[in-house]
Design a protein around this motif. Structure first.
Motif, PDB file in Angstrom:
ATOM      1  N   ASP A   4       0.826  -1.200   0.000  1.00  0.00           N
ATOM      2  CA  ASP A   4       0.000   0.000   0.000  1.00  0.00           C
ATOM      3  C   ASP A   4       0.864   1.254   0.000  1.00  0.00           C
ATOM      4  N   GLU A  62      -5.311  -6.873  -5.629  1.00  0.00           N
ATOM      5  CA  GLU A  62      -5.707  -5.475  -5.501  1.00  0.00           C
ATOM      6  C   GLU A  62      -7.220  -5.334  -5.457  1.00  0.00           C
ATOM      7  N   ARG A  99      -8.230  -6.180  -1.990  1.00  0.00           N
ATOM      8  CA  ARG A  99      -7.816  -5.126  -1.061  1.00  0.00           C
ATOM      9  C   ARG A  99      -8.782  -3.938  -1.141  1.00  0.00           C
TER      10      ARG A  99
END
Length: 627
Positions: free
Chosen positions: A245, A453, A456
């Motif tokens: 991140d 991703e 996430r």
């Protein structure tokens, strides 16, 4: 060669039984009743090395069951079942019609032995017969054109001399064609020579031009290639690496919607399928009138013109004759075509109609009931029974029970590419955190670019809907990921171990999409399930597919069974049906999937938001299917 033959009533009372071995046959017969007869299926049923086949007698409510070793290929079983059925009916039809029948006076051993010997002789005879004649498609006649087989009026058949003249004419035509080809070839050579001469002249003219001076400005080049930002050079790698991140990623622009919060507490709501109450009532009436006339003509005796009219129609409506397959065939064909048009797989539609025919054959039609209405009602009941869950699946209750035992409840998602596994995993995750359950998402899709991703992003959005401040400072959703190119089974094992140590309630395992024919990927999926032993394996499938649904589910189940190397392999436990909002009333994929696996549809995806998750309503789906 037969291990068992038994005749019993639909109430479970055994009238007569033959046993060829001392094996205990109660488990396979009970499994046949539970998995095949009660589900109104047809065909051969395999159980622990035995093959079982059955035949129904709907008039006397009897069931005839035969069992033999699976390794044997007995070609006479169908004929043998029919012969025993007819012999038993003819011998005891008077006793079977009595209301207070005696269930102990059925002596059938001699007839059974005689019919079995005749059936075995018939089977051996069929094996020695020569091969069948070739079909019409394999013959030379099928390869002829239609025009060559038409005999026009006044046209005489060609004689032997005429045939010779035809051959001479054909040879002349062939010679003319060859000459024309040669002439065309010569013309082409001439054209090529002229082109070469013209090219040589053009080259000579170009050589005579003055050479350009080096000081002359360069000519404008053509369109230049566009240089994109972050095109994949070595300098762009730090910006393209999204495994960790970054500060700008943490500051998400997602604004939580208060409309979602609190809407999915408790059980999931039933699916509401829009029903059209005006479903083809006129068509039903026309079909019923046709069936009345057909049934009346088949049952009523030929009468003179004076005794016809309405009286013959009422005779056709009154139940005075047992239903036969010929009576039902027209209605069954229409229903089969209707099911196929609604996206039910073709072979499943055929099996469903066959099971309805088996269930109704021999029954007496009720007074003022038509064939179409009876067949349609029976099929409707069969479809509702297929979609109804055979066992309890209460995920919330199971999660709470696992939490009491201080272990995480593990769910694994599998399916083909692009069906929406990650999206529907996020919907289920939202439903779980709405019911105060902590969730760990295991990112085991280590193949597809952007898969980690995507999860996430879902994690951030879900945590924004349920902030950590409201839950003792602990995030409700966490993501366990190890990047790309790693072993999915190992990541899942580490995630489950981490969830147990961190006292997380539920683990959702997201796997990579794979085609059912890809053996290495199917082996990897079987390894993941075998090693980690999840509590629930969910197959995610699209509602858009028809025949493909059958192939996907059969091969997924078969791969999980073959590659697990266990006596009791863990196969698919339930189905998540996605994109249900895109199919209108063509809901046949639900029937195909549940018929093939026998497992229930646990969730139905109906949209793009987290709240678009429903529970299947069997009656509503069947109503939409049959309208």
């Amino acid at each position: 060669m037969l291990d068992l033959f038994t005749i019993f009533t639909k109430g479970g009372i055994v009238l007569w039984c033959f046993r060829g071995t001392n094996q205990l046959f109660a488990p396979p017969v009970n499994a046949l009743i539970r998995s095949v007869i009660l589900q109104e299926r047809s065909g051969v049923y395999d159980h622990d090395g035995l093959s079982l086949q059955y035949k129904l007698d709907n008039e006397f409510e009897l069931i005839f069951v035969v069992a033999f070793q699976k390794i044997l290929q007995l070609s006479y079983i169908d004929k043998f079942l029919s012969d025993v059925h007819l012999e038993f009916r003819d011998k005891y039809k008077n006793d079977l019609r009595v209301e207070n029948r005696n269930y102990t006076n059925y002596q059938f051993q001699d007839e059974f032995t005689r019919i079995l010997e005749q059936a075995e002789k018939w089977g051996r005879l069929q094996a020695t017969l020569p091969k069948q004649m070739r079909s019409f498609e394999e013959s030379h006649k099928s390869k002829k054109t239609v025009a060559s087989m038409i005999e026009r009026k006044g046209q005489e058949k060609p004689t032997a001399g005429a045939k010779k003249s035809v051959k001479i004419m054909e040879s002349k035509k062939e010679k003319e064609v060859e000459k024309s080809i040669q002439l065309n070839g010569a013309n082409e050579d001439l054209i090529m020579e002229n082109r070469k001469k013209m090219i040589e002249k053009m080259n000579k003219k170009n050589k005579g031009d003055k050479p350009k001076s080096p000081k002359s400005p360069p000519q404008k080049s053509g369109k230049q290639m566009r240089v994109w930002d972050l095109g994949g050079n070595v300098k762009d790698l730090p910006n393209l690496d999204r495994c960790k991140d970054k500060p700008e990623d943490i500051r998400s622009d997602f604004t939580p919607s208060n409309e979602m919060i609190g809407t999915m507490k408790g059980g999931i709501q039933d699916l509401e399928v829009e029903s059209d109450d005006d479903y083809s009532e006129d068509e039903d009436e026309e079909e019923e009138e046709d069936d009345v006339q057909q049934f009346a003509s088949s049952q009523s005796a030929p009468a003179n013109k004076k005794s016809g009219g309405m009286l013959s129609l009422f005779k056709g409506l009154v139940g005075s004759k047992n239903l036969t397959r010929d009576d039902m065939q027209s209605a069954l064909d229409k229903l089969r075509d209707h099911l196929i048009a609604k996206n039910v797989a073709a072979d499943i539609s055929q099996k469903l109609c066959e099971s309805v025919a088996v269930k109704l054959e021999g029954k007496v039609i009720g007074t003022f009931d038509t064939i179409t209405a009876t067949v349609k009602s029976t099929l409707n009941d069969a479809l509702v029974q297929i979609l109804s869950p055979k066992r309890r699946i209460d995920i919330l209750r199971d999660c709470i029970e696992a939490k009491k035992n201080k272990r995480p409840y593990v769910m694994s998602f599998c399916g083909v590419n692009g069906v929406g596994k990650s999206t529907n995993l996020a919907k289920i995750c939202f439903w779980l955190i709405e019911n105060n359950l902590n969730v760990l998402i295991a990112a085991c899709d280590t193949f597809r670019a952007g898969a980690v991703e995507q999860l996430r992003t879902h994690m951030r959005h879900l945590n924004a809907l349920h902030p950590a401040e409201k839950h003792a400072g602990r995030e409700m959703v966490q993501l366990y990921e190890k990047g790309y190119g790693k072993d999915a089974a190992g990541i899942a094992m580490e995630a489950i171990r981490y969830a147990k140590d961190a006292a997380i309630d539920v683990v959702l395992i997201d796997t990579a999409g794979r085609m059912q024919d890809n053996e290495p990927l199917m082996r990897a999926l079987a390894k993941l399930i075998k090693v980690n032993e999840p509590d629930l394996v969910l197959f995610v499938g699209e509602a858009l597919v028809g025949n493909e649904a059958v192939d996907q589910l059969v091969k997924f189940n078969q791969a999980l069974a073959d590659y697990s190397a266990n006596e009791n392999p863990h196969i698919i436990d339930g189905i998540v049906l996605t994109k249900f909002d895109t199919i209108d009333d063509k809901v046949g994929a639900a029937i195909s999937m549940t018929y093939i696996t026998g497992q229930p549809i646990v969730f139905v995806g109906t949209g793009q938001t987290y709240t678009d998750l429903k529970k299947l309503n069997a009656k509503a789906v069947v109503h939409a299917l049959m309208k």
